[in-house]
Design an enzyme around this catalytic site. Sequence first.
Site, PDB file in Angstrom:
ATOM      1  CB  CYS A  60      17.984  80.099 -27.943  1.00 51.63           C
ATOM      2  SG  CYS A  60      16.947  80.815 -26.640  1.00 51.63           S
ATOM      3  N   GLY A  81       8.612  90.508 -36.330  1.00 48.87           N
ATOM      4  CA  GLY A  81       9.290  89.531 -35.487  1.00 48.87           C
ATOM      5  C   GLY A  81       9.816  90.112 -34.196  1.00 48.87           C
TER       6      GLY A  81
END
Length: 335
Positions: free
Chosen positions: A21, A54
């Site tokens: 990530c 988000g």
Amino acid sequence: MTETTAPPGIRLTQYAHGGGCACKIPPGELETMVSGLLAGSGSPPDLLVGLDDGDDAAVVRIEGGRAVVATADFFTPVVDDPYDWGSIAAANALSDVYAVGGEPLVAVNLLGWPRETLPLDLVREVLRGGLDVAATAGCHVAGGHSVDDPEPKYGMAVTGLADPSRLLRIDGGRAGLPISLSKPLGIGVLNSRHKATGEVFPQAVAAMTTLNSAASRAALAAGARCATDVTGFGLLGHLYKLARASGVTAVVDVAAVPYLEGAREALRDGYVSGGTRRNLAWVEPHLDAGKVDGDELLLLADAQTSGGLLVAGEIPGAPVIGELVPREGAPLRLR
């Protein structure tokens, strides 16, 4: 870590510019990219969770008092062992479903592979790792999509189910709630050290392959209504998004934040990813750091891969690392 059939001497992390990530598009750039895409259209009433704040996955209400959860996540190799990489990538993709309070139902593989550069036997190990983790989660895997790619990439698109009246949302935080964290930090700096030196850190692999299913169910059982998972934007980045969406200030007790063994040593020796530094630069304008020094801030912004759940509420087995208070000044405050 599981023994694999990988040919000796092949280090998957050396075939990618970033890892896990930490190779995400920086949060500030990402928000600019999606800003205004749905301006003026309004959110359909059945789209319970969309682009607004988000959140970790999309959630759509369907008939029968249920909701469908949909998400996708993939990344470049974060470890050299192909089976472990597949396991980590699958656990990370499934985490987005758990982070909104859902249960995964079915997944499809997403694969990019440099077929003329890396042996196809490695692909089998990557996919096997993903299958095994999905099986542990009780999630079916049905096919997927693959492309010839200069960089190896793997992940999953996951569909799950949830109770629309018991979702975990990023905007559900309320003043007075404690903040719990279900996994220790430090995955990013240990992965950076692994990429640079080849050293293997079983504690990091164990953390990344641990499903967030138990934490999600515990949060729901405790009545929590606000959570997110800690991945590429680091603890500070994801907590900032939660505090901003919920209209509160998140106060972190820095001494209460848990770290994996070896994380501070990796930081001391300089194994900090560019993604971590971008995370910190993004949140600093919104952060009252008090007397916390720069090294500690880097650990708090460390880009995690398949990190834990960050829950507004207490859950069994997870340390409380702070609290949500009424918004005063910065959305983030350290003490």
